[in-house]
Scaffold this active site. Structure first.
Site, mmCIF file in Angstrom:
data_model
loop_
_atom_site.group_PDB
_atom_site.id
_atom_site.type_symbol
_atom_site.label_atom_id
_atom_site.label_comp_id
_atom_site.label_asym_id
_atom_site.label_seq_id
_atom_site.Cartn_x
_atom_site.Cartn_y
_atom_site.Cartn_z
ATOM 1 C CB SER A 74 -0.886 0.003 1.253
ATOM 2 O OG SER A 74 -1.514 1.248 1.441
ATOM 3 C CE1 TYR A 81 -3.773 -1.908 4.956
ATOM 4 C CE2 TYR A 81 -3.453 0.367 4.270
ATOM 5 C CZ TYR A 81 -3.636 -0.964 3.952
ATOM 6 O OH TYR A 81 -3.682 -1.364 2.636
ATOM 7 C CE LYS A 119 -1.617 -4.335 3.183
ATOM 8 N NZ LYS A 119 -1.850 -5.583 2.400
#
Length: 331
Positions: free
Chosen positions: A117, A141, A145
């Site tokens: 991402s 988040y 990643k």
């Protein structure tokens, strides 16, 4: 080629499975269906409802099939939820990913394409953002990643794993049969189309005082079919690009503001879309746009479907064809 697709019942995973099958590959689809939809999985895929957290279940899938490569989409993805429940994200996006890698090693599968991402970059210092931009994610988040990207590099060193990381920006749009239908919808374009359909009474616009042409934040929307194509291209060339990371964006070196998206949706749907103007959300950068020069230079890849009009038109066509999303197919 037999490709295991994790998160195959989700938005990007299901459409990538569709594209893989259309190009002659066999898909072994895996999803725990916590967020995904069983009916989103292409009928020609071999489907397993399994959980990456349970090693024996993943071992069983690898034992049943000669898997040549993995595309890893499974995981948690809601940024706001990651702030409330960071442990959920480190378990799903890091710990479960390690279980997957260990099973791959045991079964001598050494190729993986990882769905990462733009959130790994954090607040941008350069726009468009290149792959060598410093990575300083600002939420769990993005941190989860990035952690898995680093783990992949470690596995490459000690197991010979071949991997490529695809950092995509704002996935949007639909194929003819599959589209975006999250159980908790936070993405702008589906919410705009919900407002056009009357499901929502208005679209929230967070922030009108950004240093952008119309004061609203700007994002790089990339068609989900282009995202799927980039993953397939990376897999086909994995021997030559192992260890590399690539941004996936619209390739226009510009993004679109919230108001531009709403105005395009009004034009395409022929409907007025009410909006509610509000203050900025904490942590929302003014502009997030990808540099896709590396993907073009190394893999010869360019987006084919990522004009704003094509993205919105495809999403709206899917909504018109399937007004209940995947619920109708499940009933």
């Amino acid at each position: 080629m037999n490709v295991l697709v994790t998160g195959a019942a989700g938005y990007v995973g299901s459409i990538c499975s569709e594209v893989l099958i259309s190009r002659g590959m066999r898909v072994i689809a895996l999803d725990n269906l916590q967020e995904g939809h069983r009916t989103a999985v292409p009928p020609d895929a071999v489907f397993y409802q399994r959980d990456l957290a349970i090693r024996s279940q993943i071992d069983e899938v690898f034992a049943n099939h000669k898997i040549d490569a993995v595309m890893h989409f499974a995981g948690e993805a809601l940024v706001a939820k990651s702030v409330r429940e960071p442990s959920t994200f480190y378990l799903a996006n890091v710990a479960n990913g390690v279980i997957l890698l260990d099973v791959m090693v045991r079964h001598n599968v050494n190729k993986i394409i990882f769905s990462s991402s733009a959130a790994t970059y954090g607040e941008p210092e350069i726009v468009p953002i290149p792959e060598d931009h410093r990575q300083a994610p600002i939420n769990p988040y993005g941190k989860s990643k990035l952690a898995f990207e680093q783990i992949l590099a470690d596995y490459r060193t000690y197991t010979g794993l071949k991997y490529a990381t695809l950092r995509y920006f704002n996935a949007a749009g639909a194929s003819i049969e599959r589209g975006e239908a999250h159980r908790e919808e936070t993405h702008l374009i589906p919410r705009v189309l919900d407002a056009a359909s009357g499901i929502l009474s208005y679209v929230d616009v967070f922030g009108t005082d950004y240093p952008t042409p119309d004061g609203t934040s700007v994002r790089d929307y990339v068609h989900v079919l282009d995202i799927a194509d980039s993953h397939v291209r990376a897999l086909q060339e994995i021997d030559g690009v192992s260890g590399e990371s690539f941004n996936v964006g619209n390739g226009l070196s510009r993004g679109y503001s919230i108001l531009e998206v709403i105005e395009a949706a009004e034009r395409i749907t022929g409907r007025k879309i009410p909006r509610k103007l509000g203050p900025r959300r904490a942590g929302d950068p003014a502009v997030l746009v990808a540099s896709t020069q590396k993907l073009k230079r190394v893999l010869g890849w360019e987006a084919q479907h990522s004009t704003l009009d094509e993205i919105i038109a495809s999403a709206w066509a899917w909504r018109q064809k399937y007004p209940q999303g995947y619920l109708a197919a499940a009933s």
